[in-house]
Design an enzyme around this catalytic site. Structure first.
Site, PDB file in Angstrom:
ATOM      1  N   THR A 161       1.226  -1.370   0.069  1.00  0.00           N
ATOM      2  CA  THR A 161       0.037   0.039  -0.082  1.00  0.00           C
ATOM      3  C   THR A 161       0.430   1.419   0.303  1.00  0.00           C
ATOM      4  OG1 THR A 161      -1.440  -1.143   1.554  1.00  0.00           O
ATOM      5  CG2 THR A 161      -2.039   1.514   1.191  1.00  0.00           C
TER       6      THR A 161
ATOM      7  N   LEU B 214      -8.984   2.115  -4.845  1.00  0.00           N
ATOM      8  CA  LEU B 214      -9.212   1.672  -4.777  1.00  0.00           C
ATOM      9  C   LEU B 214      -9.563   1.028  -3.585  1.00  0.00           C
ATOM     10  CD1 LEU B 214     -12.448   0.309  -4.246  1.00  0.00           C
ATOM     11  CD2 LEU B 214     -11.486  -1.808  -5.858  1.00  0.00           C
ATOM     12  N   LYS B 215      -8.325   0.830  -3.364  1.00  0.00           N
ATOM     13  CA  LYS B 215      -7.412  -0.102  -1.924  1.00  0.00           C
ATOM     14  C   LYS B 215      -8.084   1.277  -0.999  1.00  0.00           C
ATOM     15  CE  LYS B 215      -5.730  -2.460   1.036  1.00  0.00           C
ATOM     16  NZ  LYS B 215      -4.115  -3.319   1.104  1.00  0.00           N
ATOM     17  N   LEU B 216      -6.883   2.857  -1.273  1.00  0.00           N
ATOM     18  CA  LEU B 216      -7.034   3.736  -0.061  1.00  0.00           C
ATOM     19  C   LEU B 216      -8.990   3.551   0.036  1.00  0.00           C
ATOM     20  CD1 LEU B 216      -4.528   6.238  -1.814  1.00  0.00           C
ATOM     21  CD2 LEU B 216      -3.802   4.310   0.368  1.00  0.00           C
TER      22      LEU B 216
ATOM     23  N   ASN C  80      -9.505   1.952   2.561  1.00  0.00           N
ATOM     24  CA  ASN C  80      -9.192   1.523   3.679  1.00  0.00           C
ATOM     25  C   ASN C  80      -9.683   3.011   4.708  1.00  0.00           C
ATOM     26  OD1 ASN C  80      -7.294  -1.328   3.399  1.00  0.00           O
ATOM     27  ND2 ASN C  80      -5.917  -0.026   3.698  1.00  0.00           N
TER      28      ASN C  80
END
Length: 295
Positions: free
Chosen positions: A96, A173-175, A178
């Site tokens: 990340t 998208l991960k952020l 998260n």
């Protein structure tokens, strides 16, 4: 196995070690490196070759998988690996790292002639160990078959977000995901700290929301860790959560969006780390509500 490949895993922390083990169990030839070698050594029992340097680790690899602390650590490791990289290798970048850093990593991949995949994962220690991560991935369609054995070994499914890893669509998208995970963690921690301060039985919170739209497995999992004081075996550590929170705030600022909750959450993680909880599970955000970390 017919499609066994050689995979180099750079970074063998909580997630990287589990991913390396699953790759080995799937029959792939695994070469690993970690800055602190002691964290990589146990993987020898799983059949992995433990390398002394990133360059040694990537020798002969078909796919390089990076899952290190952040973007700068990843770029540094790949620069050290450069003498053994060769055009046509695929690079699955699962750190990340943040939107800006992914661009820098993709630029390095272009210089080296690597097929670059922006591929962060959703999940913590338990799903990583079970090979049940969700992989968010962006990368060239013509090279996806090359990395499929790796993605299948570490994850239950892959969500493709684009053809160009340099655009960081998977990291974006991960952020977003998260930001929600960290908000729920802090919400749980603050609710329980308020219950303590007001003399409310914390079980009352769980009973009040049970079975309704406010109930969720994550609330119960993090509540159990806090109430049992069982935070020393983290699925996601406070120090890493703070790093991700600051990447979320930075991404929002870059897009012209104020993320006040994420910014406050990063500060809670900083306080918890200052109290000695940096290596504990991120549910230790609970302690940031008190001046005394033993509360």
């Amino acid at each position: 196995m017919a499609d066994a490949i050689t995979v180099s895993v750079l970074g063998t922390g909580i997630m990287g070690a589990a991913m390396a083990r699953n790759l080995a169990r799937a029959g792939h030839r695994v070469r690993v490196w970690n800055r602190t070698r002691a964290k990589a050594e146990p993987l020898a029992a799983d059949g992995a070759h433990v390398a002394a340097t990133p360059a040694e680790a990537v020798e002969g690899a078909d796919v390089v998988l990076t899952i290190l602390y952040d973007g700068p650590a990843t770029l540094d490791a790949m620069r050290q690996a450069a003498p053994s990289l060769r055009p046509g290798m695929a690079w699955v970048q699962s750190t990340t790292a943040g939107v800006e850093a992914v661009g820098e990593l993709a630029a390095f991949a272009r210089e080296q002639g690597l097929a670059f995949f922006d591929a962060p994962v959703l999940g913590t220690k338990q799903p990583a160990e079970a090979g049940q991560l969700v992989v968010l991935a962006a990368g060239p369609g013509e090279a996806r078959e090359q990395v499929r054995p790796v993605l299948d070994a570490v994850g239950s499914r892959t969500v493709w977000t684009g053809e160009d890893g340099a655009q960081a669509s998977a990291t974006r998208l991960k952020l977003v995901v998260n930001s929600w995970v960290l908000a729920v963690t802090h919400g749980t921690a603050e609710a329980l700290s308020l219950a303590k301060a007001l003399g409310v039985d914390p079980q009352g919170l769980l009973d009040a929301v049970e079975g309704g739209p406010l109930d969720m497995g994550y609330l119960r999992a993090k509540s159990a860790l806090i109430l049992n004081g069982d935070l020393s075996s983290p699925s996601f550590a406070v120090s890493t959560a703070e790093k991700d929170a600051r990447l979320i705030v930075q991404a929002g600022e870059g897009a012209g969006v104020r993320l006040d909750v994420a910014a406050a959450g990063a500060e809670r993680f900083r306080r918890a780390a200052a109290q000695g909880h940096g290596g504990d599970d991120m549910a230790a955000s609970y302690y940031a509500s008190f001046d005394d970390s033993a509360s």
